[in-house]
Design a protein around this motif. Sequence first.
Motif, PDB file in Angstrom:
ATOM      1  N   GLU A 172      -4.429 -66.766  -6.293  1.00 39.99           N
ATOM      2  CA  GLU A 172      -3.052 -65.978  -7.112  1.00 39.99           C
ATOM      3  C   GLU A 172      -3.698 -64.845  -7.878  1.00 39.99           C
ATOM      4  N   VAL A 173      -4.925 -65.163  -8.567  1.00 39.81           N
ATOM      5  CA  VAL A 173      -5.460 -64.092  -9.290  1.00 39.81           C
ATOM      6  C   VAL A 173      -6.084 -62.993  -8.463  1.00 39.81           C
ATOM      7  N   HIS A 174      -6.896 -63.404  -7.534  1.00 42.46           N
ATOM      8  CA  HIS A 174      -7.489 -62.485  -6.322  1.00 42.46           C
ATOM      9  C   HIS A 174      -6.596 -61.598  -5.716  1.00 42.46           C
ATOM     10  N   ALA A 175      -5.294 -62.212  -5.339  1.00 42.61           N
ATOM     11  CA  ALA A 175      -4.308 -61.456  -4.762  1.00 42.61           C
ATOM     12  C   ALA A 175      -3.719 -60.287  -5.802  1.00 42.61           C
ATOM     13  N   ALA A 176      -3.569 -60.740  -7.053  1.00 38.54           N
ATOM     14  CA  ALA A 176      -3.153 -59.781  -8.035  1.00 38.54           C
ATOM     15  C   ALA A 176      -3.967 -58.870  -8.354  1.00 38.54           C
ATOM     16  N   VAL A 177      -5.338 -58.943  -8.353  1.00 36.41           N
ATOM     17  CA  VAL A 177      -6.286 -57.961  -8.536  1.00 36.41           C
ATOM     18  C   VAL A 177      -6.339 -57.119  -7.528  1.00 36.41           C
TER      19      VAL A 177
END
Length: 209
Positions: free
Chosen positions: A135-140
């Motif tokens: 989720e964080v990687h995709a948001a970044v």
Amino acid sequence: MYIFLGKFADVVVAPPFLYIDQNCWTGKGGAFTGEISVEQLKDIGCKWVILGHSERRYVIGENDEFIGKKAAYALSQKVGVIACIGELLEEREAGKTFDVCFQQLKAFADDVVIAYEPLWAIGTGKVPTPEQAQEVHAAVRDRLSKNVSAEVASKTRIIYGGSVNRGNSSNLAKKEDIDGFLVGGGGASLKGPEFATIINSVTSKKVAA
Ligand SMILES: O=C(CO)COP(=O)(O)O
């Protein structure tokens, strides 16, 4: 010792200070006792530097502006930057993970490797679920796409760090936006077979892609 694994199984070994530092000064060398200049790193053949690590932020007190200067100078000297970002547990619990990561991201140019390292996972044995990390990687990546370009977003390697081991690397590596790992020296990076398993989890992802 810290080791980072990239999407294409680049393996970067970043040993402790005396053996090769993982940090550098903000500009051309000068009288800054105890600091290591990018020129000195290059002189001994160092191609990468880890910047913005949470220990530098929270123990040494480096801020985004200072880290950003280091990163810009290292890149100007053609030294690759592994740029660490990540939230504290209380920031996650307060729903601020993206805000914190995006804020830290601003300090870096578009040609770095980004290491997402939630502080609560570093050296603790606690790991986000693959879904939480993804989720964080995709948001970044989405942030890079909106703020820089789709091309930069797709080519930027976003690696995960924090209690990576042979038991969790394969499931983490299967996630679309997890391109590799930053493995700490407390354990997994120093054990040959375990480290090899972690490398293989990244390379098998590439083979399967
Ligand atoms: O960034 C890291 C060490 O500084 C990651 O460490 P661990 O893999 O030991 O959690």
